[in-house]
Design a protein around this motif. Sequence first.
Motif, PDB file in Angstrom:
ATOM      1  N   SER A 192       0.826  -1.211   0.000  1.00 17.94           N
ATOM      2  CA  SER A 192       0.000   0.000   0.000  1.00 17.94           C
ATOM      3  C   SER A 192       0.860   1.260   0.000  1.00 17.94           C
ATOM      4  O   SER A 192       0.444   2.310  -0.503  1.00 17.94           O
ATOM      5  CB  SER A 192      -0.929   0.002   1.221  1.00 17.94           C
ATOM      6  OG  SER A 192      -0.186   0.095   2.421  1.00 17.94           O
ATOM      7  N   HIS A 193       2.068   1.149   0.552  1.00 18.87           N
ATOM      8  CA  HIS A 193       2.973   2.302   0.600  1.00 18.87           C
ATOM      9  C   HIS A 193       3.315   2.788  -0.814  1.00 18.87           C
ATOM     10  O   HIS A 193       3.498   3.992  -1.044  1.00 18.87           O
ATOM     11  CB  HIS A 193       4.249   1.913   1.345  1.00 18.87           C
ATOM     12  CG  HIS A 193       5.064   3.087   1.816  1.00 18.87           C
ATOM     13  ND1 HIS A 193       5.740   3.914   0.953  1.00 18.87           N
ATOM     14  CD2 HIS A 193       5.304   3.570   3.064  1.00 18.87           C
ATOM     15  CE1 HIS A 193       6.368   4.850   1.632  1.00 18.87           C
ATOM     16  NE2 HIS A 193       6.111   4.676   2.923  1.00 18.87           N
ATOM     17  N   VAL A 194       3.393   1.874  -1.761  1.00 21.53           N
ATOM     18  CA  VAL A 194       3.735   2.250  -3.137  1.00 21.53           C
ATOM     19  C   VAL A 194       2.594   3.013  -3.793  1.00 21.53           C
ATOM     20  O   VAL A 194       2.808   3.945  -4.566  1.00 21.53           O
ATOM     21  CB  VAL A 194       4.083   0.987  -3.950  1.00 21.53           C
ATOM     22  CG1 VAL A 194       4.368   1.349  -5.405  1.00 21.53           C
ATOM     23  CG2 VAL A 194       5.274   0.274  -3.339  1.00 21.53           C
ATOM     24  N   ARG A 195       1.380   2.657  -3.460  1.00 20.02           N
ATOM     25  CA  ARG A 195       0.199   3.194  -4.159  1.00 20.02           C
ATOM     26  C   ARG A 195      -0.493   4.319  -3.407  1.00 20.02           C
ATOM     27  O   ARG A 195      -1.069   5.227  -4.006  1.00 20.02           O
ATOM     28  CB  ARG A 195      -0.801   2.042  -4.367  1.00 20.02           C
ATOM     29  CG  ARG A 195      -2.157   2.446  -4.918  1.00 20.02           C
ATOM     30  CD  ARG A 195      -2.049   3.032  -6.315  1.00 20.02           C
ATOM     31  NE  ARG A 195      -3.360   3.424  -6.824  1.00 20.02           N
ATOM     32  CZ  ARG A 195      -3.930   4.613  -6.589  1.00 20.02           C
ATOM     33  NH1 ARG A 195      -3.301   5.507  -5.831  1.00 20.02           N
ATOM     34  NH2 ARG A 195      -5.109   4.901  -7.116  1.00 20.02           N
ATOM     35  N   ALA A 196      -0.432   4.326  -2.065  1.00 21.05           N
ATOM     36  CA  ALA A 196      -1.259   5.242  -1.277  1.00 21.05           C
ATOM     37  C   ALA A 196      -0.741   6.685  -1.345  1.00 21.05           C
ATOM     38  O   ALA A 196       0.419   6.950  -1.698  1.00 21.05           O
ATOM     39  CB  ALA A 196      -1.301   4.776   0.174  1.00 21.05           C
ATOM     40  N   THR A 197      -1.620   7.604  -0.987  1.00 18.77           N
ATOM     41  CA  THR A 197      -1.255   9.024  -0.893  1.00 18.77           C
ATOM     42  C   THR A 197      -0.241   9.234   0.225  1.00 18.77           C
ATOM     43  O   THR A 197      -0.343   8.625   1.293  1.00 18.77           O
ATOM     44  CB  THR A 197      -2.511   9.873  -0.602  1.00 18.77           C
ATOM     45  OG1 THR A 197      -3.435   9.690  -1.671  1.00 18.77           O
ATOM     46  CG2 THR A 197      -2.154  11.345  -0.470  1.00 18.77           C
TER      47      THR A 197
END
Length: 689
Positions: free
Chosen positions: A81-86
């Motif tokens: 999620s770190h790669v994709r999240a705001t």
Amino acid sequence: MISGAETEIEQIAAALAAQGRRVKRLTVSHAFHSPLMEPMLNDFRTVVEKLSFREPSLPFVSTVTGTTVSDEMASADYWVSHVRATVRFANGLRALHGLGVRKFVEIGPDTVLTGLVEQTLQTEAVPVLRRDRTEVRAAVEAVGRLHLAGTPVDWPAVLPGARPVELPTYAFQHERYWLEETAGVGDVTAAGLQGAGHPLLGAAVELAGSDRTVFSGRLSVASHGWLADHTVGGVVLVPGAALVELALRTGDEVGCGRLEELTLQAPLVLPEAGAVQLQVSVGEADAEGRRTVEIHSRPHDLAGAATAEWTAHADGVLAVADAAPDKYDAPWPPARATSVEVSDVYDTLADKGLVYGPVFRGLRAAWRRGDEVFAEVALPEEAANAADAFGLHPALLDAALHAIGLLQLADGEGMRLPFAWSGVSLQAVGAMALRVRIAPDGRGGATVDLFDEAGLPVAQVESLSLREVSREQMAAAASAARDESLFQVEWVPAVGGSSVAAPWAVLGDGPLAEGGEVFADVDALVASSGDLPGTVVLECPAVEGVPVPDAVRNRLADVLDLVQRWVADERLASSRLVVVTRGAVAVSADEPVDMRVAPVWGLVRAAQAEHPGRFVLADLPNGAGSEALAAGLACDEPQWAVRDGAVRVPRLARAQDSADEASGFGDGPVLVTGASGALGGVVARHLVS
């Protein structure tokens, strides 16, 4: 930061640039934290799931959640999620601040995040690496900055083998032992005045037979150093906000808490040396209770004397205060408002000639919504301590107006300063921070509303107009404030001081020998038995029978030798040497000077400056004896002359204003020595023109 498809991002960037926003394209390989990263997430998860995870041993604030995290980091889901999240960087900073973190270190290739930290929290951030410096230098500088900020540093670990040493002294290192000039005043009631109780005003007086009141003060960069942080066109300018503060303060004293209008007429410039005398006059009340207010100043020299006529800086009308505006209940920051970058505002203003020092750099954040500008301003710590002494600190009000400049940064205009104020009212005093709303007033000016952090009204300006000021206008105002008077030496009658008991000792033979014991030279003086006399007289007659240059050289050589021996011999430390000449100085303009002995005065003056109290210069008329010497010594002055039986001493006095008297060159030929230098050239050009 905005991330995504290039075409869409370019459209957004163009729209922001059209609004005056700064746009910078980052050099990255992928559009991180955007939908474009989704195709690689499954492959990324496959790799991450092969890793072993553990909970962090230190408190960890995540930019995914903007809060502290622990066990959730020990999973592949978190890192995918770190790669994709705001990126919630600002939220994470505030979370750290809430945990008590006050120092931030950026561990990365440059200073990208450092500026964001300082902008978000107004606290110092230190980068470990910098693009323009080597890694070792940048890292050591970072540790040094942290050390200066109070962070404990294990220096032996940072610099093995190094040891601390004392800082070296430098050429101009010195200590000050005299009292600094302050803005305070003494007991003005002894002079029939009333204390004004304000940092910019010293006294007030009600004029007899009328309802008028006059307030006065004295301003200088020495007594009001914070004003030196407000420089316009290269000169220290008292801001218009300070004139508004003066008008409101004096109006409050007479029951008029509203400033209906105030028009600025001329800049109030503080000179580099000296001061300005300030006067605020409040007129009589009319049928509606309104009063006029006028602000004047005139320059003062270092001795406190006026050096020019009064200059009118502002006039206006005071009225009885009306009802306070409503509380500002809207959300803050304002809804649908766009944040405006303020980190480079003061650099941009400096390019236009508006240079603000630390006290006036109060703009902290700003937003724009249509034609409205919103801002947060605050006083620095050194100024906040004095906020209670003002109604509204001029530096805080001036900083609130800096947000107006956000609408003018790209218009190419010059220096724009407040010109006309209308409908100014003050609802609270002593503010140290403000929330500001600025909007067009429909007449080419702006409305300014000031609130505290709770939304309660502090002050309001119904209309403010700005006017462009040229550097030439500021230079002219600075010239008017500067004391450019010419001075000259005048010989005035001396006032008698302590008497000198005769006899005194005399070196050599001459008309003065009758006043005391005579010694052939200084060797005979110090070899004599008993206590050495407190006063020893040396007469320096002109050398006769030789050309003037030789006479000067011979006499100066003798005097220099004696002065050097006098200073070097500790036995003479309690004795003073009186060097007597005849005709070496001109007490009046038409008096001739004997050039054979005149240089003796220049030589001994230098010795007086280096050894105060050890030497006295005296000039007597030809034929004058011990009576004239005794009269001069009784005055206890370092330099004096006797003319027509009276003792005269040199004093510095202002030269006459007449051009003929000030120059004193007349119509004949003039010899200018040192004419190849700058000053000689100025004098020569003056004579020719």
